[in-house]
Design a protein around this motif. Structure first.
Motif, PDB file in Angstrom:
ATOM      1  N   ILE A 123      -0.126   3.494  -1.537  1.00 42.82           N
ATOM      2  CA  ILE A 123       1.009   2.820  -0.879  1.00 42.82           C
ATOM      3  C   ILE A 123       0.517   1.557  -0.182  1.00 42.82           C
ATOM      4  N   CYS A 124      -0.614   1.653   0.489  1.00 40.60           N
ATOM      5  CA  CYS A 124      -1.143   0.505   1.239  1.00 40.60           C
ATOM      6  C   CYS A 124      -1.514  -0.654   0.337  1.00 40.60           C
ATOM      7  N   PHE A 129       4.710  -3.044  -0.138  1.00 39.52           N
ATOM      8  CA  PHE A 129       4.520  -2.579   1.237  1.00 39.52           C
ATOM      9  C   PHE A 129       4.419  -3.763   2.194  1.00 39.52           C
TER      10      PHE A 129
END
Length: 200
Positions: A123-124, A129
């Motif tokens: 996700i990072c 994001f």
């Protein structure tokens, strides 16, 4: 023509006093409702102040709600930074988690509700994001700027309304005094004419 000359004073007063037909100038009108081009009443001044106040409260709510995702994304961003820095990382990467359930956005029984380790790292590393994080910051800043602008506008609107009310009251008091003075002057002139007529 000197400054104290009665003729120059009369010329100055002509500019500031209403015309002889007793129609007040624009600055001497009472605060009235806003009227559009088809003569339909829109809002009176106090209703307009109230509407601006309600809009300000609404935008304050939007500002508050837009701060929640910024806070959530900031915490995730800090956690992602901790995962990338092995010096600051005291535990293994798999034990570092972000639990979205603690922010009240999703219910406690949501599964999984949290992202740990490699899932959080994936996700990072997405561009979405960071894009969404920056968009939430811009939305929160825009809502904050709107709240500040509405509060500033509300202060100006209330001050102008109070000034107009005071100016209208002073204008009416001035008109009353002027009318009494004119009446007294006419009485004095008529008495002096009567006195002159009685002597002749």
């Amino acid at each position: 023509m000197s400054v104290g000359d009665p003729q120059s004073i009369k010329e100055i007063l002509k500019v500031f006093l209403p015309p002889s037909n007793n129609i007040p100038s624009r600055g001497q009108h009472l605060p009235t409702s806003t009227i559009n081009s088809v003569d339909v009443e829109l809002l009176s001044p106090h209703e307009f102040v109230f509407l601006t106040y309600i809009l300000g409260l609404g935008w304050l709510g939007i500002f508050g709600f837009s701060a929640v995702p910024v806070f959530l994304f900031y915490n995730m961003w800090t956690t992602c930074g901790a995962m990338k820095s092995p010096i600051a990382n005291l535990t293994s990467v798999d034990n570092i988690c972000v639990d979205v359930r603690q922010y009240g956005i999703i219910p406690w029984n949501a599964n999984p509700g949290k992202a740990c380790g490699s899932t959080l790292s994936d996700i990072c590393n997405t561009s979405e994001f960071y894009l969404s994080y920056h968009l939430y910051i811009v939305a929160c800043a825009g809502a904050g700027a709107t709240v500040i602008a509405l509060i500033h506008y509300l202060m100006i609107l209330a001050a102008n309304w109070a000034y107009l009310k005071g100016a209208c009251q002073q204008t009416h008091a001035y008109q009353d005094i002027k009318t009494r003075d004119d009446q007294e002057l006419q009485d004095v002139q008529s008495r002096s004419k009567e006195g002159l007529n009685s002597y002749s």
